[in-house]
Scaffold this motif. Structure first.
Motif, PDB file in Angstrom:
ATOM      1  N   ILE A  28       0.471  -1.501  -0.096  1.00 10.18           N
ATOM      2  CA  ILE A  28      -0.062  -0.129   0.136  1.00 10.18           C
ATOM      3  C   ILE A  28       0.837   1.160   0.334  1.00 10.18           C
ATOM      4  O   ILE A  28       0.606   2.132  -0.972  1.00 10.18           O
ATOM      5  CB  ILE A  28      -1.264   0.206   1.255  1.00 10.18           C
ATOM      6  CG1 ILE A  28      -1.875  -0.933   1.176  1.00 10.18           C
ATOM      7  CG2 ILE A  28      -1.526   0.788   2.070  1.00 10.18           C
ATOM      8  CD1 ILE A  28      -3.281  -1.372   2.292  1.00 10.18           C
ATOM      9  N   TYR A  32       0.690   3.937  -2.320  1.00 14.13           N
ATOM     10  CA  TYR A  32       0.259   5.519  -2.603  1.00 14.13           C
ATOM     11  C   TYR A  32       1.195   6.147  -3.175  1.00 14.13           C
ATOM     12  O   TYR A  32       1.312   7.667  -3.490  1.00 14.13           O
ATOM     13  CB  TYR A  32      -0.434   5.871  -1.361  1.00 14.13           C
ATOM     14  CG  TYR A  32      -1.753   5.874   0.056  1.00 14.13           C
ATOM     15  CD1 TYR A  32      -1.757   6.823  -0.713  1.00 14.13           C
ATOM     16  CD2 TYR A  32      -1.698   4.747   0.059  1.00 14.13           C
ATOM     17  CE1 TYR A  32      -3.861   6.817   0.002  1.00 14.13           C
ATOM     18  CE2 TYR A  32      -2.765   4.399   0.889  1.00 14.13           C
ATOM     19  CZ  TYR A  32      -3.783   5.661   0.672  1.00 14.13           C
ATOM     20  OH  TYR A  32      -5.715   5.340   0.862  1.00 14.13           O
ATOM     21  N   PHE A 233       2.499  13.410   6.521  1.00 15.73           N
ATOM     22  CA  PHE A 233       1.649  12.587   6.938  1.00 15.73           C
ATOM     23  C   PHE A 233       0.758  12.944   7.965  1.00 15.73           C
ATOM     24  O   PHE A 233      -0.626  13.274   7.740  1.00 15.73           O
ATOM     25  CB  PHE A 233       1.959  11.343   7.823  1.00 15.73           C
ATOM     26  CG  PHE A 233       1.678  10.760   6.858  1.00 15.73           C
ATOM     27  CD1 PHE A 233       1.064   8.923   6.088  1.00 15.73           C
ATOM     28  CD2 PHE A 233       3.565   9.953   6.329  1.00 15.73           C
ATOM     29  CE1 PHE A 233       1.008   8.384   5.173  1.00 15.73           C
ATOM     30  CE2 PHE A 233       3.571   8.812   5.198  1.00 15.73           C
ATOM     31  CZ  PHE A 233       2.187   7.864   4.943  1.00 15.73           C
ATOM     32  N   LEU A 236      -1.490  15.198   6.169  1.00 16.37           N
ATOM     33  CA  LEU A 236      -2.812  14.716   4.942  1.00 16.37           C
ATOM     34  C   LEU A 236      -2.366  13.938   3.561  1.00 16.37           C
ATOM     35  O   LEU A 236      -3.025  13.619   3.166  1.00 16.37           O
ATOM     36  CB  LEU A 236      -3.652  15.190   5.465  1.00 16.37           C
ATOM     37  CG  LEU A 236      -4.839  14.648   6.133  1.00 16.37           C
ATOM     38  CD1 LEU A 236      -6.590  15.341   5.771  1.00 16.37           C
ATOM     39  CD2 LEU A 236      -4.857  13.074   6.369  1.00 16.37           C
ATOM     40  N   TYR A 238      -0.639  12.209   2.224  1.00 18.32           N
ATOM     41  CA  TYR A 238      -0.457  10.492   2.069  1.00 18.32           C
ATOM     42  C   TYR A 238       1.065  10.621   0.808  1.00 18.32           C
ATOM     43  O   TYR A 238       1.538   9.576   0.938  1.00 18.32           O
ATOM     44  CB  TYR A 238      -1.728   9.791   1.854  1.00 18.32           C
ATOM     45  CG  TYR A 238      -2.237   9.620   3.340  1.00 18.32           C
ATOM     46  CD1 TYR A 238      -2.268  10.373   4.450  1.00 18.32           C
ATOM     47  CD2 TYR A 238      -3.533   9.684   3.471  1.00 18.32           C
ATOM     48  CE1 TYR A 238      -2.557  10.409   5.323  1.00 18.32           C
ATOM     49  CE2 TYR A 238      -4.653   9.151   4.137  1.00 18.32           C
ATOM     50  CZ  TYR A 238      -3.908  10.113   5.541  1.00 18.32           C
ATOM     51  OH  TYR A 238      -4.378  10.004   6.703  1.00 18.32           O
TER      52      TYR A 238
ATOM     53  N   MET B 115      -0.653   2.171   9.103  1.00 21.66           N
ATOM     54  CA  MET B 115      -1.671   3.369   9.266  1.00 21.66           C
ATOM     55  C   MET B 115      -2.496   3.801   7.686  1.00 21.66           C
ATOM     56  O   MET B 115      -3.686   3.495   7.582  1.00 21.66           O
ATOM     57  CB  MET B 115      -0.469   5.101   9.316  1.00 21.66           C
ATOM     58  CG  MET B 115      -1.734   5.830   9.145  1.00 21.66           C
ATOM     59  SD  MET B 115      -1.020   7.697   9.757  1.00 21.66           S
ATOM     60  CE  MET B 115      -2.176   8.883   8.669  1.00 21.66           C
ATOM     61  N   VAL B 119      -6.397   3.141   6.898  1.00 23.57           N
ATOM     62  CA  VAL B 119      -6.625   4.018   6.242  1.00 23.57           C
ATOM     63  C   VAL B 119      -7.181   3.052   4.522  1.00 23.57           C
ATOM     64  O   VAL B 119      -8.753   3.657   4.346  1.00 23.57           O
ATOM     65  CB  VAL B 119      -5.719   5.376   5.393  1.00 23.57           C
ATOM     66  CG1 VAL B 119      -6.561   6.685   4.206  1.00 23.57           C
ATOM     67  CG2 VAL B 119      -5.529   5.909   6.500  1.00 23.57           C
ATOM     68  N   PHE B 120      -6.686   2.746   4.283  1.00 27.82           N
ATOM     69  CA  PHE B 120      -7.284   1.731   3.160  1.00 27.82           C
ATOM     70  C   PHE B 120      -8.059   1.038   3.418  1.00 27.82           C
ATOM     71  O   PHE B 120      -8.743   0.770   2.499  1.00 27.82           O
ATOM     72  CB  PHE B 120      -6.015   0.722   2.710  1.00 27.82           C
ATOM     73  CG  PHE B 120      -6.140   0.654   1.503  1.00 27.82           C
ATOM     74  CD1 PHE B 120      -5.729   1.430  -0.513  1.00 27.82           C
ATOM     75  CD2 PHE B 120      -6.791  -0.550   0.535  1.00 27.82           C
ATOM     76  CE1 PHE B 120      -5.956   1.456  -1.397  1.00 27.82           C
ATOM     77  CE2 PHE B 120      -6.599  -1.138  -0.517  1.00 27.82           C
ATOM     78  CZ  PHE B 120      -6.680  -0.265  -1.831  1.00 27.82           C
ATOM     79  N   ARG B 123     -11.256   3.041   3.946  1.00 31.25           N
ATOM     80  CA  ARG B 123     -12.076   3.925   3.052  1.00 31.25           C
ATOM     81  C   ARG B 123     -12.935   2.202   2.392  1.00 31.25           C
ATOM     82  O   ARG B 123     -13.943   2.840   1.698  1.00 31.25           O
ATOM     83  CB  ARG B 123     -11.575   4.038   1.850  1.00 31.25           C
ATOM     84  CG  ARG B 123     -10.567   5.760   2.774  1.00 31.25           C
ATOM     85  CD  ARG B 123      -9.302   6.449   1.688  1.00 31.25           C
ATOM     86  NE  ARG B 123      -9.782   7.891   2.811  1.00 31.25           N
ATOM     87  CZ  ARG B 123      -8.230   8.630   1.938  1.00 31.25           C
ATOM     88  NH1 ARG B 123      -7.475   7.951   0.893  1.00 31.25           N
ATOM     89  NH2 ARG B 123      -8.097   9.512   2.750  1.00 31.25           N
ATOM     90  N   TYR B 130     -11.534   5.214  11.530  1.00 27.63           N
ATOM     91  CA  TYR B 130     -10.357   4.036  11.254  1.00 27.63           C
ATOM     92  C   TYR B 130      -9.501   3.689  12.255  1.00 27.63           C
ATOM     93  O   TYR B 130      -8.378   2.709  12.383  1.00 27.63           O
ATOM     94  CB  TYR B 130     -10.300   3.514   9.582  1.00 27.63           C
ATOM     95  CG  TYR B 130      -9.062   5.002   9.289  1.00 27.63           C
ATOM     96  CD1 TYR B 130      -9.608   5.777   8.849  1.00 27.63           C
ATOM     97  CD2 TYR B 130      -8.539   4.938  10.035  1.00 27.63           C
ATOM     98  CE1 TYR B 130      -9.323   6.710   8.396  1.00 27.63           C
ATOM     99  CE2 TYR B 130      -7.415   6.172   9.254  1.00 27.63           C
ATOM    100  CZ  TYR B 130      -8.069   6.648   8.895  1.00 27.63           C
ATOM    101  OH  TYR B 130      -7.381   7.857   7.793  1.00 27.63           O
ATOM    102  N   SER B 393      -9.194  12.857   7.363  1.00 30.60           N
ATOM    103  CA  SER B 393      -8.704  12.101   7.380  1.00 30.60           C
ATOM    104  C   SER B 393     -10.088  10.814   7.347  1.00 30.60           C
ATOM    105  O   SER B 393      -9.755   9.158   7.021  1.00 30.60           O
ATOM    106  CB  SER B 393      -7.578  11.809   7.740  1.00 30.60           C
ATOM    107  OG  SER B 393      -7.382  10.880   9.281  1.00 30.60           O
TER     108      SER B 393
END
Lengths: 272, 668, 400
Positions: A28, A32, A233, A236, A238, B115, B119-120, B123, B130, B393
């Motif tokens: 992930i 991102y 972070f 936000l 990301y 994290m 988040v993923f 969502r 979350y 977020s």
């Protein structure tokens, strides 16, 4: 047949856990790093890393210096420890480990009491009429913080390897004509290399990625890459944060790979 | 060589323990400073046991550490056995590589990646919040696992393979052979794995920072908050000293036990008095519980009881002082219902922005909890932006937040706020009209003002011997390395913008560029960019000047009487912080109750005295007993505020633009 | 293979100046220990030990675990400093001189080969430390490896070698430095029996070729007897006897030596007059003189020296309680007046037979009573004690 199936099943919880919570998060992060806010593929965040070139270089330089200082400071101590009486070794081990049980934040913070402009060192110097020195807010203070916090991670692995060096090897070296220095150079140093390498790893990785030490002990121009990641972070961003993390990971892995070329590890799998 | 090693070791230990000694020493300081020792006092230790936040954090930390270590130990032991029994070499090595990842990866990356995973997933399933206790628990288990595995695996390797076969030969099933033979043989590895996991979890900050949920604060997070916010008081040193000695005693006991078992092996060892006593106790213990398993379970049982007791103790400590609010409650009887007793209220506020019971002040949160029975989870943020990002977020949810004006404007525009039912906030009547219907909430539907404030330049007269009336002094080479400035973009840009004569709310990129250039110019002479660290820096006389909020000047003045405050002639920022309820609210009624309580004259007075900001509450401002009654700095005349400007919100494009400039300023 | 090694070593070391010492043993004292005393943690390890070792001698320190033999060796090497007494090597007082300044090299119990260096570098170690010219190092190491039959092993890692090969590397590493004295600390302990025998011969041959002093530590009496010029029997920090292997075997000084070296029957006797000793009420002729009249003594009779005769012809008689075939001979246990005699003979009487024994006068060895009298006796105690010794030696001997 049945028992071997059961044996395999014993792995299942961990396999699942490590897949979901170790592998997937890294994927992930990569996701991102290579996408924009709306999820479209883009290289712009990775390519923009150039903007942070100075921070990366600064982080690497600080971490390398801190690691080297740690090494130089730890080596004689680890050697002395490993050749002491067993009871002395135990006490010293305890003393080395005890600060590790203290919170890193508080250990770092208490340095401000010592280093501040009105802190202990400057008060002491002021006693002799010396002008207060600028100690806090300097790169030196940040490096000091790293050395202080991570030095046990250097002492312990070197010490462990050194206790495993058979005394007869040292005697053999002396027997063959080595004085103290030659003994160190030709026998102790090469034999303790695995400990040195793991010590370097254990100090370098947290040093290069730290994000509290420079905030507390550093100044306006000692920001580290960990600080930037944290800020990204917190704000936000990301994608930028993930890109920075990814690059940092790669940089660290490359550094470790270079170092690992010097040793062949025989246990515990490869480091990626 | 030996002497050299000895000298090095002595120096090393001095180095390792100097800060700890300093910390312990200053924990006995009678003043609020962590720099200047005044006289000996144990009051901070007393404060410690009165602070519900600290005790709560301690409880949370213990719960988290025990749970995560326990689960990681079980999972990790199974995994180690699995890995050990794997036949394929490639599989084994792949497994070990994966296991090594959390150990080799920097903590920041582990934290951030966990994290992002949450988040993923959040969502994906459309969850509103979350991050929670469970996410921090999962994160802790994950980074504990490798340490358990690496402690257990070597023990498995040492175990004679014939043992299992022997057990089966003697009639054990493979299953019972595992419990009867393998587990006892690797138990020391399991125990040390558990202890290691426990300590790592206890001490972790970085990963917790990224994965903790609403209202779940651990000790390291508390320390982080306290050391990055406002005044760092010696109570944090007191807390750490207590931890230090607790660990020291624990380690000494462990070592004595070990020494004893070694002494048993050595027949004619000489022994000291203490080890003899330890030996006696140990012998009794060994006789009482004969098998290793029994001993282990007794030890873990005792440990569990200890933790449970301390958690219990913490709770009862928190409940014991019921009678201290009688005066306050007499006035309020009947106003606040207890209908919401037992529910939780999540409050998100600036650090040190509420009277917290410190040094005899009113503990507002605690009083509210006693009055209504509502459990308040109280969290801090250090900037509007970080508060905004957290809420935006979706990582967390709160019931009451206290943003500043421009942020309220943004949140309102983004539909992140809920309208307030002002009929339920009877104390709204005390709010000065000056602070109603402002630009961010023209019809006053969303906000109740909490504090107002202004930004000025605070300077130390021992280091600055000229009259200060302009922001430009912050660019004076004379004060190189003695100048502090804001560590957030808008406050920082504002200073440059005033000098350049711009509007704080300009949307012209060229204006921003010019301001950024001016700020980059300043980089070379700055001592640092700070937020609440400024209290210690200025209070301790460590810097010549810093722009900061007017009210905070009075707090600094307490520790450094040489400070002065100036409103620069170019103008200054003025702001209002107000209570809002975000859209993700879960306990709306309680939130209104809380806001109303905060506007009670007594409560508002306590807060105003504590925070020292401008109070919009007329019951406070017009109270002659109020310490800052008609104070010129806090309550400047309308004439004085003519050049004051509010921050307004920008559209994302401008915001992004100045943020990228900000980044450039930071790293150049 | 043994003879080949011998040949090579001869080529390597038949240097002119050395050659003179080879055939005629030099009588110069090369190591002298005077009144050495040392104790660790209040435990006396060596007690007033005095010893001289001649140049070119093969000396063996023999004794059970904990007797102080390894400590003595370490004092000579310089790893341990004695609390009292003088260490003199080659006429110079060496107390306090560190090992690296002594012209003495050691072969360690488990060889102590450097795991981080290959074979070549291990052998070259001492030369490199002493900054010997690179070319010379290469020549000497290559020649040395050739002479221990390890040519072609230069680049091999130590852990890939067999025990015997490691042993050779250890020998080469020590000898390449041309030491004046070579110390060997139970160097054969880790090898299997066959290899051990081969190495015994090889080591002896090397020593004879080089003519340098070997000081060898072992707990194996057979090894000691077959290799040494001089055996030093030690127990409890004291030297029990110094002598040639023959002397030690044939004329043990006390019950400990008699028991420790070879197998023996140790009996109580009374010296009635010169050359006449009384045991079990029977008077035996012997060859020893110089005792007081009626002095109580220990009498040693080796099992192989006893002749089995018919009951009537024997000086003593008893019942055979067991008989074991040992290959070249039978081991017969005869119970005579409650003392179990061990006899090694080619005769094979049956269990339960009454037989007589006769002992030639020259095979009766008379010893003065000592602290060890009564501790070792007949066959039954002997075997127990042997087991004990074996067990201890398995762990290796670490007397620091």
């Amino acid at each position: 047949m049945k028992s071997s199936f059961l044996r395999r099943l014993i792995n299942a919880p961990y396999l699942l856990w490590s897949a979901i919570f170790i592998i997937v998060p890294l994927v992930i992060v990569a996701y991102y790093a290579f996408t924009d806010e709306s999820g479209n593929y883009t290289l712009s965040y990775i390519l923009n890393i150039g903007e942070y070139k100075e921070v990366f270089i600064r982080s690497l330089v600080y971490a390398v210096i801190a690691t080297l200082i740690t090494l130089v400071m730890s080596y004689p101590v680890a050697y002395y420890m490993s050749r002491s009486k067993v009871s002395t070794q135990k006490i010293m081990m305890l003393l080395v480990m005890l600060p590790m049980w203290m919170n890193l934040l508080i250990r770092t913070y208490s340095w401000t009491t010592i280093l501040e402009k009105t802190g202990l060192i400057n008060s002491f110097l002021g006693f002799f009429g010396v002008e207060p020195l600028k100690l806090i807010g300097t790169p030196g203070a940040v490096i000091l913080g790293m050395v202080y916090n991570y030095i046990p991670y250097m002492i312990l692995p070197i010490y462990t390897v050194m206790t495993k060096i058979d005394n007869s090897l040292l005697e053999a070296a002396e027997d063959l004509g080595s004085n103290g220095w030659a003994k160190l150079k030709r026998v102790i140093l090469p034999l303790s290399l695995p400990g040195v390498i793991s010590g370097i790893t254990m100090v370098f990785v947290p040093s290069v990625s730290t994000f509290y030490i420079s905030q507390k002990l550093g100044g306006a121009q000692t920001l580290m890459i960990g600080d930037i990641i944290q800020k990204r972070f917190d704000a936000l961003s990301y994608n930028t944060g993930a890109a920075l993390s990814l690059i940092m990971m790669v940089v660290i892995l490359i550094s470790l790979a270079i170092m690992n070329r010097f040793t062949d590890d025989d246990d515990g799998g490869i480091i990626l | 060589m030996k002497l050299f090693g000895k000298i090095c070791s002595v120096l090393m230990f001095i180095f390792l323990y100097a800060p700890i000694a300093v910390m312990i020493f200053f924990s006995f300081n009678s003043s609020r400073s962590t720099y200047v020792f005044e006289s000996f006092s144990v009051k901070w230790y007393g404060e410690l046991f009165n602070s519900s936040a600290t005790l709560n954090a301690l409880k949370n930390t213990l719960i988290l550490a025990v749970l995560s270590a326990l689960i990681a130990t079980i999972l990790g032991t199974l995994a180690a056995v699995g890995i050990f029994n794997m036949r394929s070499k490639i599989g084994k090595s792949a497994f070990m590589t994966v296991t090594n990842i959390p150990m080799m990866n920097p903590d920041v990356v582990t934290g951030v990646s966990m994290m992002l995973l949450f988040v993923f997933i959040g969502r994906l399933i459309g969850a509103q919040q979350y991050l929670s206790f469970y996410t921090i628990l999962i994160a802790h288990i994950t980074f504990n696992l490798p340490y358990v595995i690496l402690n257990v695996l070597p023990k498995l390797r040492q175990t004679d393979k014939n043992l299992v076969e022997a057990a089966q030969d003697l009639g054990c099933t493979p299953h019972s052979a595992f419990y009867k033979v393998v587990i006892p043989n690797i138990s020391s590895g399991i125990v040390s794995g558990f202890i290691m996991a426990f300590t790592l979890s206890l001490d972790d900050f970085v990963i917790s920072y990224f994965t903790n949920g609403t209202g779940f604060q651990t000790l390291p997070l508390l320390i982080y908050n306290q050391t990055t916010k406002k005044t760092v008081k010696p109570d944090i040193y007191a807390l750490s000293s207590v931890i230090f000695f607790a660990i020291l005693i624990l380690l000494i006991i462990v070592n004595l036990i070990q020494a004893r078992s070694e002494m048993k092996l050595k027949k004619n060892a000489r022994s000291g008095f203490i080890s003899k006593i330890a030996g006696k106790i140990g012998d009794w213990f060994d006789n009482k519980f004969e098998t290793r398993a029994a001993r282990l379970s007794v030890i873990s049982g005792v440990l569990a009881v200890c933790i449970a007791l301390s958690a219990f103790g913490i709770n009862s400590l928190q409940n014991k002082q019921n009678d201290k609010y009688t005066d306050l409650f007499n006035n309020l009887s009947g106003v606040y219902s207890t209908d919401y007793a037992g529910t939780e209220l999540n409050v998100f506020n600036w650090g040190e922005y509420i009277s917290d019971g410190d040094e005899g002040t009113l503990d507002v949160i605690d009083a509210f909890e006693h009055l209504t029975g509502i459990d308040v989870n109280y969290d801090n943020f250090d900037s509007n932006e970080s508060m905004y990002s957290k809420l935006k977020s979706g990582a967390v949810s709160y019931d009451v937040i206290i943003p500043s004006d421009y942020m309220i404007e943004r949140m309102k525009n983004e539909d992140m706020l809920k309208k307030l039912d002002l009929s339920k906030i009877s104390n709204f009547k005390y709010i000065d009209n000056k602070y109603k219907n402002l630009f961010y909430d023209e019809n006053n539907e969303y906000t109740v003002a909490y504090n107002a404030g202004t930004v000025g330049l605070i300077y130390d007269t021992t280091l600055v011997d000229e009259e200060v009336d302009s922001w430009t002094i912050m660019w004076d080479e004379k004060y190189k390395d003695n100048i502090l400035t804001f560590n957030n973009p808008r406050d920082c840009f504002a200073i440059a913008q005033f000098i350049l004569g711009q509007s704080l709310n300009t949307v012209d990129k060229a204006d921003w560029d010019a301001a950024a250039d001016l700020l980059i110019e300043q980089n070379g002479i700055l001592q640092g960019r700070v937020m609440d660290e400024v209290f210690n820096k200025m209070g301790g006389g460590n810097a010549a000047m810093a722009p900061y909020y007017a009210g905070d000047y009075y707090v600094m003045l307490e520790s450094n009487p040489n400070l002065k405050f100036a409103y620069p002639k170019e103008g200054f920022n003025i702001f209002v912080d107000a209570f809002c309820v975000p859209n993700c609210v879960k306990n709306y009624e309680a939130a209104l109750m809380f806001i109303n309580f905060m506007c009670e004259p007594e409560v508002a007075l306590a807060n105003a005295e504590y925070i020292c900001y401008t109070s919009p509450n007329t019951a406070v401002a017009e109270n002659p007993d109020y310490s800052y009654y008609q104070d010129e700095i806090l309550y400047p005349s309308d004439e004085a505020t003519k050049k004051a400007q509010y921050f307004h919100d920008f559209d994302p494009e401008v915001r992004k633009y100045y943020e990228s400039l900000w980044e450039k300023i930071l790293i150049s | 293979m043994g003879s080949l090694v011998l040949l090579n070593i001869r080529q390597q070391f038949l240097l002119p100046q050395r050659g003179m010492h080879i055939m005629s043993k030099n009588e110069n004292i090369v190591v002298e220990l005077e009144n050495i005393g040392i104790s660790f943690d209040d435990e006396v390890i060596l007690d007033d030990l005095c010893l001289s070792i001649k140049d070119g001698e093969f000396v063996t320190f023999l004794g059970p675990s904990g007797c102080g033999k390894t400590t003595t060796l370490r004092i000579i090497a310089g790893f341990t400093q004695p609390d009292t007494g003088e260490v003199i090597i080659d006429g110079n007082r060496m107390n306090g001189v560190p090992p690296y300044k002594r012209q003495v090299n050691t072969i360690f119990q488990r060889y102590a080969l450097f795991p981080h260096l290959n074979v070549y570098e291990n052998v070259a170690f001492g030369l490199r430390v002493n900054k010997v010219d690179k070319k010379e190092i290469d020549e000497r190491v290559t020649a040395m490896l050739k002479s221990v039959n390890l040519s072609g092993f230069e680049r091999r890692q130590i852990h890939s070698l067999s025990g015997g090969q490691q042993q050779r590397v250890a020998i080469a590493r020590a000898l390449v430095n041309n030491p004046k004295i070579l110390l060997l600390d139970e160097p054969l302990g880790a090898l299997d029996l066959k290899l051990r025998k081969d190495m015994q011969i090889e080591l002896k041959n090397i020593q004879q070729q080089l003519g340098i002093t070997f000081i060898f530590v072992t707990h194996d009496q057979e090894e000691a007897l077959s290799m040494s010029d001089t055996v030093v029997v030690m127990n409890e920090g004291k030297i029990q006897q110094i002598g040639s292997p023959e002397d030690i075997y044939n004329e043990p000084k006390n019950a400990f030596v008699a028991d420790f070296i070879g197998e023996s029957n140790i009996l109580d006797g009374i010296m009635r007059e010169d050359k006449l000793v009384e045991m079990f009420g029977h008077r035996f002729e012997c060859v020893d003189t110089g005792f007081e009249k009626n002095e109580p003594v220990d009498v040693v009779v080796r099992p192989e020296d006893i002749d089995v005769v018919s009951e009537s012809e024997g000086q003593l008689s008893g019942v055979v309680s067991s008989i074991t075939f040992k290959g070249v001979h039978y081991e017969i246990i005869v119970d005579i007046n409650d003392f179990k005699w061990m006899i090694q003979s080619t005769d094979s009487p049956a269990v339960g037979d009454r037989i007589g024994i006769s002992i030639p006068p020259q095979d009766i060895h008379i010893m003065k009573k000592s602290e060890y009298s009564g501790m070792f006796g007949d066959y039954s105690t002997f075997s127990d004690e042997m087991e004990l010794l074996n067990e201890v030696e398995v762990d290796g001997e670490d007397e620091t």
